[in-house]
Write an enzyme that holds these catalytic residues in place. Structure first.
Site, PDB file in Angstrom:
ATOM      1  N   GLY A  14      -0.153  -0.389   0.379  1.00  0.00           N
ATOM      2  CA  GLY A  14      -0.332  -0.060  -1.040  1.00  0.00           C
ATOM      3  C   GLY A  14      -1.784   0.294  -1.345  1.00  0.00           C
ATOM      4  O   GLY A  14      -2.644   0.316  -0.457  1.00  0.00           O
ATOM      5  N   ILE A  40       9.762  -8.991   0.963  1.00  0.00           N
ATOM      6  CA  ILE A  40       9.385 -10.330   0.473  1.00  0.00           C
ATOM      7  C   ILE A  40      10.522 -11.009  -0.293  1.00  0.00           C
ATOM      8  O   ILE A  40      10.456 -12.205  -0.571  1.00  0.00           O
ATOM      9  CB  ILE A  40       8.103 -10.285  -0.405  1.00  0.00           C
ATOM     10  CG1 ILE A  40       8.252  -9.319  -1.580  1.00  0.00           C
ATOM     11  CG2 ILE A  40       6.876  -9.969   0.433  1.00  0.00           C
ATOM     12  CD1 ILE A  40       7.201  -9.491  -2.667  1.00  0.00           C
ATOM     13  N   ALA A  63       4.246  -5.820  -4.542  1.00  0.00           N
ATOM     14  CA  ALA A  63       4.842  -5.967  -5.870  1.00  0.00           C
ATOM     15  C   ALA A  63       5.575  -4.689  -6.238  1.00  0.00           C
ATOM     16  O   ALA A  63       5.353  -3.640  -5.629  1.00  0.00           O
ATOM     17  CB  ALA A  63       3.741  -6.237  -6.908  1.00  0.00           C
ATOM     18  N   ASP A 105      -3.586  -7.850 -16.188  1.00  0.00           N
ATOM     19  CA  ASP A 105      -3.915  -7.946 -17.616  1.00  0.00           C
ATOM     20  C   ASP A 105      -2.645  -7.888 -18.476  1.00  0.00           C
ATOM     21  O   ASP A 105      -2.662  -8.311 -19.634  1.00  0.00           O
ATOM     22  CB  ASP A 105      -4.882  -6.817 -18.024  1.00  0.00           C
ATOM     23  CG  ASP A 105      -4.391  -5.430 -17.629  1.00  0.00           C
ATOM     24  OD1 ASP A 105      -3.709  -5.309 -16.589  1.00  0.00           O
ATOM     25  OD2 ASP A 105      -4.678  -4.460 -18.358  1.00  0.00           O
ATOM     26  N   TYR A 128       7.324  -6.053 -16.584  1.00  0.00           N
ATOM     27  CA  TYR A 128       6.333  -6.149 -15.505  1.00  0.00           C
ATOM     28  C   TYR A 128       5.435  -7.383 -15.716  1.00  0.00           C
ATOM     29  O   TYR A 128       5.266  -8.206 -14.819  1.00  0.00           O
ATOM     30  CB  TYR A 128       5.501  -4.869 -15.454  1.00  0.00           C
ATOM     31  CG  TYR A 128       4.337  -4.926 -14.490  1.00  0.00           C
ATOM     32  CD1 TYR A 128       4.547  -4.958 -13.113  1.00  0.00           C
ATOM     33  CD2 TYR A 128       3.021  -4.969 -14.962  1.00  0.00           C
ATOM     34  CE1 TYR A 128       3.470  -5.020 -12.231  1.00  0.00           C
ATOM     35  CE2 TYR A 128       1.941  -5.027 -14.085  1.00  0.00           C
ATOM     36  CZ  TYR A 128       2.176  -5.053 -12.720  1.00  0.00           C
ATOM     37  OH  TYR A 128       1.113  -5.125 -11.853  1.00  0.00           O
TER      38      TYR A 128
HETATM   39  N1  LIG Z   1      -2.111  -0.927 -10.001  1.00  0.00           N
HETATM   40  C1  LIG Z   1      -2.649  -1.601 -11.027  1.00  0.00           C
HETATM   41  O1  LIG Z   1      -3.204  -1.007 -11.970  1.00  0.00           O
HETATM   42  C2  LIG Z   1      -2.589  -3.116 -11.048  1.00  0.00           C
HETATM   43  C3  LIG Z   1      -3.110  -3.781 -12.155  1.00  0.00           C
HETATM   44  C4  LIG Z   1      -3.067  -5.174 -12.184  1.00  0.00           C
HETATM   45  C5  LIG Z   1      -2.506  -5.888 -11.138  1.00  0.00           C
HETATM   46  N2  LIG Z   1      -1.987  -5.210 -10.073  1.00  0.00           N
HETATM   47  C6  LIG Z   1      -1.383  -5.995  -8.980  1.00  0.00           C
HETATM   48  O2  LIG Z   1      -2.175  -5.784  -7.821  1.00  0.00           O
HETATM   49  C7  LIG Z   1      -1.329  -5.773  -6.657  1.00  0.00           C
HETATM   50  C8  LIG Z   1      -1.572  -4.502  -5.861  1.00  0.00           C
HETATM   51  O3  LIG Z   1      -1.284  -3.378  -6.689  1.00  0.00           O
HETATM   52  P1  LIG Z   1      -1.245  -1.906  -6.068  1.00  0.00           P
HETATM   53  O4  LIG Z   1      -1.567  -0.972  -7.169  1.00  0.00           O
HETATM   54  O5  LIG Z   1      -2.005  -1.881  -4.795  1.00  0.00           O
HETATM   55  O6  LIG Z   1       0.316  -1.776  -5.746  1.00  0.00           O
HETATM   56  P2  LIG Z   1       1.071  -0.661  -4.893  1.00  0.00           P
HETATM   57  O7  LIG Z   1       0.142   0.439  -4.506  1.00  0.00           O
HETATM   58  O8  LIG Z   1       2.315  -0.331  -5.651  1.00  0.00           O
HETATM   59  O9  LIG Z   1       1.434  -1.447  -3.565  1.00  0.00           O
HETATM   60  C9  LIG Z   1       2.417  -2.445  -3.540  1.00  0.00           C
HETATM   61  C10 LIG Z   1       2.997  -2.483  -2.148  1.00  0.00           C
HETATM   62  O10 LIG Z   1       4.043  -3.470  -2.145  1.00  0.00           O
HETATM   63  C11 LIG Z   1       5.150  -2.920  -1.452  1.00  0.00           C
HETATM   64  N3  LIG Z   1       6.400  -3.559  -1.841  1.00  0.00           N
HETATM   65  C12 LIG Z   1       7.176  -3.297  -2.928  1.00  0.00           C
HETATM   66  N4  LIG Z   1       8.286  -4.050  -2.892  1.00  0.00           N
HETATM   67  C13 LIG Z   1       8.203  -4.823  -1.777  1.00  0.00           C
HETATM   68  C14 LIG Z   1       9.059  -5.782  -1.183  1.00  0.00           C
HETATM   69  N5  LIG Z   1      10.235  -6.129  -1.739  1.00  0.00           N
HETATM   70  N6  LIG Z   1       8.671  -6.358  -0.017  1.00  0.00           N
HETATM   71  C15 LIG Z   1       7.499  -6.022   0.563  1.00  0.00           C
HETATM   72  N7  LIG Z   1       6.656  -5.106   0.059  1.00  0.00           N
HETATM   73  C16 LIG Z   1       7.011  -4.506  -1.110  1.00  0.00           C
HETATM   74  C17 LIG Z   1       5.117  -1.449  -1.839  1.00  0.00           C
HETATM   75  O11 LIG Z   1       5.921  -0.692  -0.947  1.00  0.00           O
HETATM   76  P3  LIG Z   1       6.638   0.653  -1.491  1.00  0.00           P
HETATM   77  O12 LIG Z   1       5.526   1.575  -1.903  1.00  0.00           O
HETATM   78  O13 LIG Z   1       7.404   1.118  -0.291  1.00  0.00           O
HETATM   79  O14 LIG Z   1       7.492   0.243  -2.638  1.00  0.00           O
HETATM   80  C18 LIG Z   1       3.628  -1.142  -1.730  1.00  0.00           C
HETATM   81  O15 LIG Z   1       3.247  -0.812  -0.401  1.00  0.00           O
HETATM   82  C19 LIG Z   1       0.090  -5.932  -7.174  1.00  0.00           C
HETATM   83  O16 LIG Z   1       0.476  -7.273  -7.045  1.00  0.00           O
HETATM   84  C20 LIG Z   1       0.015  -5.545  -8.638  1.00  0.00           C
HETATM   85  O17 LIG Z   1       1.000  -6.205  -9.416  1.00  0.00           O
HETATM   86  C21 LIG Z   1      -2.029  -3.839  -9.992  1.00  0.00           C
END
Ligand SMILES: NC(=O)c1ccc[n+]([C@@H]2O[C@H](COP(=O)([O-])OP(=O)(O)OC[C@H]3O[C@@H](n4cnc5c(N)ncnc54)[C@H](OP(=O)(O)O)[C@@H]3O)[C@@H](O)[C@H]2O)c1
Length: 296
Positions: A14, A40, A63, A105, A128
């Site tokens: 991710g 997961i 996630a 947030d 979410y």
């Molecule tokens: N992006 C934001 O602005 C933001 C803001 C606040 C907090 N966060 C939190 O920060 C963390 C990282 O965010 P990110 O933007 O890096 O997220 P991301 O790019 O969407 O990466 C999440 C990864 O989790 C994988 N995933 C999804 N479902 C899964 C499952 N059932 N089992 C195992 N892996 C799974 C996804 O795979 P697929 O791509 O194949 O689905 C993806 O590789 C998350 O926990 C998110 O909630 C993000």
């Protein structure tokens, strides 16, 4: 970090996970897991993988992060973000492993006039936010040695994010202008405020916290707040793209999941502990564009 320096990392393909993998691997042995090799939501599979790696720390980024998608797929949101996190927490509890989790947030309703502190009461308004808060609660109940890092408005080299979307839309507009077509200005919301934060800074902050015994919830976003319009203006300025931009309101852009008006976070616990490494959001964006701009 005590022990052999082994890290169990979920979501390593991710946005954040891929930078964590690169940065943490400089110092630690990192075992990365993502779909399809580890879901997961499968409690036994998570436990089996944790038993094989026997990590000192588990870092959980995986996630379901599509905020609007979570509204139409509530069950998936809760299964991945709440149950999936619960599964990881169970495994960490069984093995006595420290667990670092990234929350958001969006656990707040966005009605506070100033930036949110870690002591403020969450009140999520989206599926979410609710599912990520359920993940926080599972960890707090099950894992004594845990750290919940709330981050926001995340962008990085991998995956989809606001910076990449803006550059893509900006290039489309400039191409049309180049062909002599009439263009309308790119409208960007100017009445929602937050802290844009680069994945590399979150990864560096996480690395610094691996050697601390800080527990509980910490806010870990870039310093300073802006609106999406302000953020977009900064991107085009740094990319030297003369894109025609126009501020608009939330009402101009109805979305399935309501967005918080002001969800800025104050890194008060990191500051009190003398551990806040997060820089001004404009400096971070400049560094990101300098490092990654040509590839975007
Ligand atoms: N992006 C934001 O602005 C933001 C803001 C606040 C907090 N966060 C939190 O920060 C963390 C990282 O965010 P990110 O933007 O890096 O997220 P991301 O790019 O969407 O990466 C999440 C990864 O989790 C994988 N995933 C999804 N479902 C899964 C499952 N059932 N089992 C195992 N892996 C799974 C996804 O795979 P697929 O791509 O194949 O689905 C993806 O590789 C998350 O926990 C998110 O909630 C993000």
């Amino acid at each position: 970090m005590a022990g052999t320096g082994k890290i169990f990392l979920t979501g390593h393909r991710g946005q954040l996970g891929s930078d964590l993998l690169t940065i943490l691997s400089e110092k630690y042995e990192v075992a990365g897991f993502d779909l399809p090799e580890l879901d997961i939501c499968n409690e036994q599979a998570v436990l089996d993988a944790m038993r094989i790696v026997r990590p000192d720390v588990a870092i959980h980024t995986a996630a379901y992060t599509d905020v609007d998608g979570c509204e139409s797929n509530r069950e998936t949101a809760m299964t991945v973000n709440a149950v999936g996190t619960h599964n990881l927490a169970l495994a960490c509890a069984e093995m006595g492993t420290r667990l670092i989790y990234y929350s958001t947030d969006y656990v707040f309703d966005g009605t506070k006039a100033e930036a949110y502190l870690e002591t403020d009461q969450p009140n999520p308004k989206t599926t979410y936010g609710l599912s990520k808060l359920a993940g926080e609660r599972a960890i707090e109940v099950l894992v004594e040695n845990h750290l919940i890092m709330r981050i926001a408005w995340v962008y990085g080299r991998t995956g989809r994010n606001f910076v990449k979307t803006m550059i893509h839309l900006g290039r489309q507009q400039l191409d049309r202008i180049g062909r002599g077509d009439n263009v309308t200005p790119l409208k960007v919301v100017d009445d929602q405020f937050g802290n844009p934060t680069w994945t590399v800074d979150i990864a560096q902050q996480t690395m610094a916290l691996l050697d601390s015994d800080l527990r509980g919830v910490v806010h870990a976003t870039s310093e300073g707040e802006t609106s999406w319009y302000g953020f977009a203006s900064g991107i085009f300025h740094l990319m030297d793209m003369p894109v025609s931009l126009m501020p608009c309101t939330t009402e101009d852009f109805p979305r399935p999941a309501p967005r918080p008006k002001r969800s800025s976070l104050e890194n008060s616990r990191l500051k009190a502990a003398g551990k806040n490494l997060m820089r001004d959001h404009r400096d971070a964006l400049e560094q990101f564009i300098k490092t990654e701009g040509l590839e975007l």
